[in-house]
Design a protein around this motif. Structure first.
Motif, PDB file in Angstrom:
ATOM      1  N   SER A  67       0.839  -1.194   0.000  1.00 27.75           N
ATOM      2  CA  SER A  67       0.000   0.000   0.000  1.00 27.75           C
ATOM      3  C   SER A  67       0.879   1.252   0.000  1.00 27.75           C
ATOM      4  O   SER A  67       2.015   1.233   0.487  1.00 27.75           O
ATOM      5  N   THR A  68       0.354   2.318  -0.566  1.00 29.81           N
ATOM      6  CA  THR A  68       1.114   3.569  -0.605  1.00 29.81           C
ATOM      7  C   THR A  68       1.495   4.029   0.796  1.00 29.81           C
ATOM      8  O   THR A  68       2.637   4.450   1.045  1.00 29.81           O
ATOM      9  N   ILE A  69       0.562   3.945   1.730  1.00 29.74           N
ATOM     10  CA  ILE A  69       0.826   4.481   3.069  1.00 29.74           C
ATOM     11  C   ILE A  69       1.879   3.662   3.801  1.00 29.74           C
ATOM     12  O   ILE A  69       2.801   4.223   4.413  1.00 29.74           O
ATOM     13  N   THR A  70       1.789   2.340   3.761  1.00 29.18           N
ATOM     14  CA  THR A  70       2.823   1.550   4.448  1.00 29.18           C
ATOM     15  C   THR A  70       4.174   1.714   3.767  1.00 29.18           C
ATOM     16  O   THR A  70       5.217   1.696   4.433  1.00 29.18           O
ATOM     17  N   GLN A  71       4.175   1.919   2.450  1.00 30.07           N
ATOM     18  CA  GLN A  71       5.446   2.173   1.767  1.00 30.07           C
ATOM     19  C   GLN A  71       6.047   3.500   2.217  1.00 30.07           C
ATOM     20  O   GLN A  71       7.262   3.614   2.415  1.00 30.07           O
TER      21      GLN A  71
END
Length: 497
Positions: free
Chosen positions: A106-110
């Motif tokens: 996911s963008t946020i965890t990345q």
């Protein structure tokens, strides 16, 4: 190293930057805490111990090499188990996904990985984020650290419980109808629903696409703001992402001041169904804001009373569409035999829990031929009226306030067979999700009846997320001065020590 688990994310960041403690030490202290208490809290579905240790060593090496690091470098973060994560399972609290390991991040965890944050594990949740107690998880309920016989709220209950029990200083959640703010309130921590589109949904397994909003949970307002700032910002991979600067939430959290601010008290959020102790703490919080120089006035939002029924047409309708992909054909659970239709039917019957099935059926009915205009279409019209209520209110005041949830945490099992009673837990939070604006829950004391925490909800216009932190920081500082310590020090259930 027991003191490390009670330090805030901001304090841990400062200690690591000063060389007083290593990221490896911080990570190990929190892994030890998880091992010591999570058999009772059951906040985690997966603990990424080896990966967390490896990434902590990487952060220490980068810091030793003189590389400039951000404020979350080396800080453990628990992740609600509907953010896709490479190297960890993503179950969405559902047996239909089982041990699915997603092929993308996911963008946020990345963004958190890039910032050096330590993703310490995946947290329990109501199945596909459908619930207000975490009892709808396919893997059993989580427990409230204040009282292990009570729910931690939902659907981000595992994330809230992990933070409240000092297993992680920060956590990611998602808010579709109150699923960050309600568990934050009943667990005595801070939780924020950012402006819709302010945080990327790419890699967040969808429940209701026009409502789902990722956001932060922390034990302090500043901690929540630090996570909010790192996780937010435009993402071209998300078509609903807002291409605008992230509001200055950290600055607002560091300088909470409400002098001259116009604050509206929503008159519709009171009366039958509201626990007296919750209302007493809310009244005290409003009086506190007034004493700090805010201008308080009562505001009527007449269509808010229709938010709950509108939500329970819109959200299930979107869920019935989004969850059609879980068919036993491509990934996750597969059971039964015979034709494709027979396998799909058997897989969905075995893999989905009762609440998910209930909402799929509601949504499918609302979208069906002959009923679309009467149900889904009418609910969207109500949604527009609620947005207009907010617009009118914010023409008169800077922020709105209300209780975050009508009651404190209720006993596990008490509402399991009464869906309407469960849905009422989100009575105060749903309007904000329907409108897409921003809101936060901040602790405002303990209810007299049971000694459990209550939360103050602050609501702001879209992209005015910094106002939330300005008000919440002022409330937090004033109440901490009154109590002499953060609210969590009063916890009678699972002690931090």
């Amino acid at each position: 190293m027991d003191e490390l688990i009670t330090m805030t994310a901001a304090e841990l960041s400062a200690a690591m930057a000063a060389g007083d403690v290593s990221a490896a030490d911080v990570t190990e202290a929190h892994l030890d805490r998880i091992a010591a208490v999570d058999d009772r809290v059951k906040a985690f579905l997966h603990v990424a111990a080896d990966d967390a240790r490896a990434r902590a060593r990487e952060v220490d090496a980068r810091r030793k090499a003189g590389e400039p690091l951000g404020p979350l470098a080396g800080v453990p973060v628990a992740v609600k188990d509907l953010f896709t994560t490479i190297g960890m399972p993503t179950t969405c609290g559902s047996k239909i996904l089982g041990d699915w390991h997603p092929p993308y991040e996911s963008t946020i965890t990345q963004r958190l990985r890039n910032a050096g944050a330590i993703l310490i594990g995946k947290t329990n949740m109501d199945e596909f984020a459908m619930g207000s107690s975490t009892e709808n998880s396919g893997f059993g309920p989580s427990h409230n650290p204040w009282d292990l016989a009570k729910v931690p709220g939902g659907s981000s209950g595992g994330s809230a419980a992990a933070v409240a029990a000092h297993m992680a200083p920060l956590a990611l959640g998602t808010d579709t109808g109150g699923s960050i703010r309600q568990p934050a309130a009943v667990c005595g921590i801070v939780g924020t629903k950012p402006t819709y589109g302010g945080s990327s949904r790419y890699g967040v397994v969808a429940f209701a696409s026009s409502l789902d909003t990722p956001g932060p949970l922390g034990r302090t307002v500043l901690d929540a703001a630090l996570l909010h700032e790192v996780m937010s910002g435009h993402d071209p991979m998300d078509s609903t992402s807002i291409n605008a600067p992230v509001p200055p939430v950290v600055e607002a959290a560091r300088h909470g001041d409400v002098a001259g601010l116009r604050i509206g008290v929503v008159s519709e959020f009171a009366g039958d169904g509201y626990q007296p102790g919750v209302m007493a703490r809310f009244t005290e919080a409003v009086e506190l804001l007034e004493s700090l120089g805010a201008k308080v006035t009562e505001i009527s939002c007449p269509h808010f009373k229709y938010a709950l029924p509108a939500y329970y047409l819109i959200a299930p309708s979107e869920a019935s569409s989004n969850l059609a992909r879980f068919d036993g054909m491509r990934y996750g659970l597969r059971t039964g035999s015979g034709s494709a239709e027979e396998v799909m039917a058997a897989t969905r019957a075995a893999g989905f829990g009762a609440e998910v099935k209930r909402r799929i059926m509601l949504g499918t009915y609302a979208l069906s031929s002959g009923y679309y205009d009467a149900y889904y279409g009418k609910a969207q019209q109500v949604r527009t009226l609620i947005i207009q209520d907010f617009d009118a209110a914010f023409g008169q005041v800077d922020v709105l306030v209300s209780p975050a949830t009508p009651t404190t945490a209720f006993p596990i099992g008490e509402r399991a067979d009464d869906p309407m009673a469960m849905y009422l837990a989100d009575l105060c939070t749903i309007p904000t999700d329907l409108a897409g604006n921003a809101a936060i829950s901040v602790p405002c004391g303990l209810a007299d009846e049971d000694g459990l925490p209550a939360g103050l909800q602050v609501m702001a216009p879209p992209l005015a997320d910094d106002r939330l932190y300005r008000v919440a920081a002022a409330v937090e500082a004033a109440f901490n001065e009154r109590w002499g310590h953060p609210l969590l020090a009063d916890a009678k259930g699972l002690s931090a020590r």
